[in-house]
Design an enzyme around this catalytic site. Structure first.
Site, PDB file in Angstrom:
ATOM      1  N   TYR A  19      10.200  -4.723  -4.045  1.00  0.00           N
ATOM      2  CA  TYR A  19       9.427  -4.229  -2.892  1.00  0.00           C
ATOM      3  C   TYR A  19       8.427  -3.176  -3.361  1.00  0.00           C
ATOM      4  CZ  TYR A  19       8.441  -1.807   1.517  1.00  0.00           C
ATOM      5  OH  TYR A  19       7.809  -1.217   2.599  1.00  0.00           O
ATOM      6  N   SER A  42       3.386   2.383   1.514  1.00  0.00           N
ATOM      7  CA  SER A  42       4.694   3.021   1.533  1.00  0.00           C
ATOM      8  C   SER A  42       4.778   4.039   0.411  1.00  0.00           C
ATOM      9  CB  SER A  42       5.782   1.949   1.338  1.00  0.00           C
ATOM     10  OG  SER A  42       7.057   2.525   1.147  1.00  0.00           O
TER      11      SER A  42
END
Length: 270
Positions: free
Chosen positions: A146, A133
């Site tokens: 995260y 990501s």
């Protein structure tokens, strides 16, 4: 059904919906024999055989990989896609929630890699793809932990990239920005004690991130890059997919950190 001579075999985690569904369906169209996984039992669909797998459980991982290998010559392509996020101020998150996120996003891929590597090394062939990501390259308010899981994944894949070269095994990271998925809707809702100081920002963070995913890019773009990397003779270590993500990393590379993260904080309503 037994394995056909010369067929390419792919195992894709989190394949029943969203990005994982697009990836597994696209690999099937590209000629792969695809095994998709889900934490709960899901029906097979055209070109995709579904298996039950909990990436957090070592026994489940070993059983899944053994089942695929017993039906085929071995796994040629592992796509670690399954992921979990929680949107909340970092200070509020109980560590058991953080551990679960790390277990899915980092330890899960590590378990699967360790399970498939013996066969790949024996065959001197294979490809490990990680869906990372933009959050693995920078910090994002409301998703600090995260981001930490994806930063860990990035470092792990960097190390593997060098370690696997003597065995002819390829390693690739995909670093998408905002894509249309329901990962935010599926994320844990606050069931823990909240902190009053964050009352003014908690919902703004969640709303901003939810809106970004709602207007994000089509997951098919990620699937197309997976197929491109999988079929490349010499795939790149990193593929940055969407324009927003590329621009963010470009600006991060030369802006003063205080200025860059000032823009980020404003963007996320801090």
């Amino acid at each position: 059904m037994g394995s056909l001579r010369g067929e390419k075999v792919a195992l894709v985690t989190g394949a029943h919906e969203g990005i994982g569904r697009s990836i597994s369906d696209s690999l099937a169209v590209a000629g792969y024999r695809v095994f998709g996984t889900s934490r709960t039992e899901r029906p097979a669909r055209t070109g995709v055989e579904m298996l039950q797998l909990d990436v957090r459980d070592e026994h489940s991982v070993r059983n899944c990989v053994h089942e695929v290998q017993s039906l085929t010559k071995g796994i040629d392509l592992l796509v670690n896609n399954a992921g979990l996020t929680v949107v909340a101020p970092s200070e509020e998150l109980p560590l058991n929630v953080v551990r679960d996120m790390m277990d899915v996003n980092f330890y899960g891929p590590a378990r699967l890699v360790n399970a498939v590597l013996p066969n790949m090394r024996e065959r001197q062939s294979g490809h490990l793809i990680f869906i990372s990501s933009l959050a693995g390259l920078m910090g994002v308010p409301g998703q600090g932990y995260y981001c930490a899981t994806k930063h860990a994944l990035e470092g792990y894949a960097d190390g593997l990239y060098a370690e696997m070269q003597p065995f002819g095994i390829k390693v690739t990271l995909l670093e998408p920005g905002s894509f249309k998925t329901n990962i935010i809707e599926k994320s844990a809702q606050p069931s823990w004690a909240t902190i009053e100081a964050y009352d003014g920002t908690r919902e703004r963070l969640r709303n901003t991130i939810t809106a970004a995913t709602a207007r994000g890019y089509d997951p098919q773009l990620i699937a197309d890059v997976v197929v491109k990397a999988a079929n490349a003779r010499k795939p790149k270590l990193r593929y940055r997919i969407d324009g927003d993500g590329k621009r963010a990393i470009f600006f991060k590379s030369f802006m003063p950190e205080a200025a860059f993260y000032g823009v980020v904080a404003k963007r996320f309503g801090m």
